[in-house]
Write an enzyme that holds these catalytic residues in place. Structure first.
Site, PDB file in Angstrom:
ATOM      1  N   SER A  46       0.698  -1.031  -0.127  1.00  0.00           N
ATOM      2  CA  SER A  46      -0.056   0.151   0.036  1.00  0.00           C
ATOM      3  C   SER A  46       0.627   1.382   0.572  1.00  0.00           C
ATOM      4  O   SER A  46       1.991   0.917   0.416  1.00  0.00           O
ATOM      5  CB  SER A  46      -1.201  -0.531   1.174  1.00  0.00           C
ATOM      6  OG  SER A  46      -0.093  -0.284   2.139  1.00  0.00           O
ATOM      7  N   ILE A  48       2.581   4.512  -0.070  1.00  0.00           N
ATOM      8  CA  ILE A  48       4.689   4.683  -0.774  1.00  0.00           C
ATOM      9  C   ILE A  48       4.928   3.427  -1.262  1.00  0.00           C
ATOM     10  O   ILE A  48       5.801   4.121  -2.254  1.00  0.00           O
ATOM     11  CB  ILE A  48       5.857   5.687   0.692  1.00  0.00           C
ATOM     12  CG1 ILE A  48       4.378   7.237   0.617  1.00  0.00           C
ATOM     13  CG2 ILE A  48       6.926   6.179  -0.296  1.00  0.00           C
ATOM     14  CD1 ILE A  48       5.539   7.533   1.968  1.00  0.00           C
ATOM     15  N   TYR A 197       6.534   7.394  17.868  1.00  0.00           N
ATOM     16  CA  TYR A 197       6.731   7.343  16.326  1.00  0.00           C
ATOM     17  C   TYR A 197       7.877   7.996  15.941  1.00  0.00           C
ATOM     18  O   TYR A 197       8.961   7.883  15.012  1.00  0.00           O
ATOM     19  CB  TYR A 197       5.362   7.468  15.330  1.00  0.00           C
ATOM     20  CG  TYR A 197       5.896   8.048  14.155  1.00  0.00           C
ATOM     21  CD1 TYR A 197       5.712   6.478  13.598  1.00  0.00           C
ATOM     22  CD2 TYR A 197       6.098   9.730  13.690  1.00  0.00           C
ATOM     23  CE1 TYR A 197       5.292   7.278  11.793  1.00  0.00           C
ATOM     24  CE2 TYR A 197       5.566   9.299  12.204  1.00  0.00           C
ATOM     25  CZ  TYR A 197       6.032   8.069  11.663  1.00  0.00           C
ATOM     26  OH  TYR A 197       6.471   8.426   9.721  1.00  0.00           O
TER      27      TYR A 197
END
Ligand SMILES: NC(=O)c1ccc[n+]([C@@H]2O[C@H](COP(=O)([O-])OP(=O)(O)OC[C@H]3O[C@@H](n4cnc5c(N)ncnc54)[C@H](OP(=O)(O)O)[C@@H]3O)[C@@H](O)[C@H]2O)c1
Length: 374
Positions: A46, A48, A197
């Site tokens: 999916s 990029i 993250y």
């Protein structure tokens, strides 16, 4: 009426500015044909990753889609074969959340694929979703899994040199701060997830930097790439249902399409003459200077050592007590006297004239370099 027209004009002008400065990505240049070369793209089913794999396939490369779901991976491979007209696009199972899966992927890859020219670490998560683990899942998927995979595939990359490793990072790395005392603690709640993250994306930048140092002179080079703000499922899939109808159209309007997001990773993988910039961070197909925290060689080296433990590449005895002592999947820890049967040196075809780098020796070299520095 005039005020309304003026307002609409201003809004349109602002959108055009945002579009050309943020949304539209410069197309990557680089090598024309990739015939005869093999690329691995993680998380290529999916966003990029899929667009990156498509471009590589269009240029004639053999492309391995390393995805965690067989169903989504096979479907993406089918799509990409159709769209590129290249039948050399295949799926292989890889779940970066599991060190055992990373090792199984490496074993399967090394025993079936004679070449590896381009390795793109694209897969990533921004949230743990409903998964509850006893370790930092974001760091595992975004950094530790790719770290282990790189280590296991290095013999093949060295054999095929000049070859490249691209780590898809993010501008969010600027908000990252690595706390080695809590590196692998489980992440709970969205605030901690956002922080984890950013930390994992900082780890990506530091990893590319240290890897470049360790691989100097081998012909294998590596780069950290920021794809820009992209309209993908990365964050959108975690939004509450009631926000989706509002934010999805907005995201479509102001964020890059995944194809635009693929340009900088592709640039790092393909652009000729980039070798002297190995270890650097790229955005919008340009090298960019990073903040001091992302170019601190001592921190990069400390992260490398911590990652070796977290990836189960070294025994945990004698661990630095202030670092997390729990490499998960302890069953995958290679014993120093009995190397894991999944080590590339014993599985798959011979890696060729250049052997796997002795990480311990390389690490000692780096340590001596760091210690002798003023
Ligand atoms: N979107 C942005 O604005 C943005 C900005 C900066 C950086 N990035 C980086 O770009 C990369 C690609 O993100 P994207 O925007 O294209 O998001 P995406 O569409 O959500 O793609 C992420 C891919 O990673 C895969 N993945 C997730 N967990 C995995 C695991 N445990 N093992 C193997 N694969 C796994 C996903 O597979 P499933 O489909 O099975 O979940 C998916 O194929 C990420 O590293 C992200 O941090 C994105």
């Amino acid at each position: 009426m005039e005020a309304l027209l003026l307002g609409a004009g201003l809004l349109l002008g602002a959108y055009v500015l945002v579009y050309y400065n943020l949304v539209k990505a410069p197309p990557c240049g680089g090598l024309g044909s990739l015939r005869g070369r093999t690329a691995v793209v993680t998380g290529a089913n999916s966003g990029i990753g899929k667009m990156t794999a498509l471009e590589l396939a269009r240029r004639g490369a053999r492309v391995v889609l390393a995805c965690r779901s067989r169903e989504r991976g096979e479907a993406a491979a089918f799509d990409l074969r159709q769209e590129s007209g290249n039948n050399e696009v295949i799926f292989m199972a890889l779940d970066l959340a599991s060190l055992a899966s990373v090792r199984a992927f490496a074993t399967a890859f090394l025993s079936s694929e004679p070449r590896l020219d381009i390795l793109i670490h694209n897969a990533g998560i921004s949230s743990c979703g409903r998964t509850r683990e006893t370790f930092n899942l974001l760091l595992r998927v975004n950094h530790v899994g790719p770290f282990l995979l790189t280590h296991l595939l290095l013999p093949r990359l060295r054999m095929c040199a000049p070859s490249r490793v691209v780590v898809v990072s993010s501008a969010a790395h600027r908000r990252g701060r690595l706390d080695f005392t809590r590196l692998n603690r489980p992440v709970v709640g969205w605030r901690q997830e956002l922080r984890a993250y950013a930390d994992s994306k900082l780890a990506n930048v530091l990893f590319a930097r240290e890897l470049a140092t360790q691989l100097e002179g081998t012909g294998v080079t590596c780069y950290a790439a920021h794809p820009g703000p992209v309209n993908s499922e990365l964050f959108l899939r975690h939004l509450p249902g009631w926000l989706q109808p509002v934010l999805r159209p907005l995201a479509w309007l102001v964020l890059r399409a995944p194809q635009g997001g693929a340009q900088t990773p592709l640039y790092c993988a393909l652009q000729e003459g980039l070798e002297p910039l190995s270890g650097r961070y790229f955005a919008n197909c340009h090298v960019e200077e990073v903040l001091p925290a992302a170019r601190d060689d001592r921190v990069a080296h400390r992260l490398w050592e911590a990652s070796k433990r977290l990836a189960g590449l070294v025994p945990v005895e004698g661990d630095d007590p202030d670092e997390d002592p729990h490499p998960e999947d302890p069953e995958t820890l290679p014993s120093p006297s009995a190397p894991s049967p999944e080590e590339p040196t014993v599985s798959g075809p011979s890696p060729g004239p250049r052997s796997s780098p002795d990480l311990t020796k390389l690490t000692q070299r780096i340590q001596m370099k760091a210690e002798s520095a003023p």
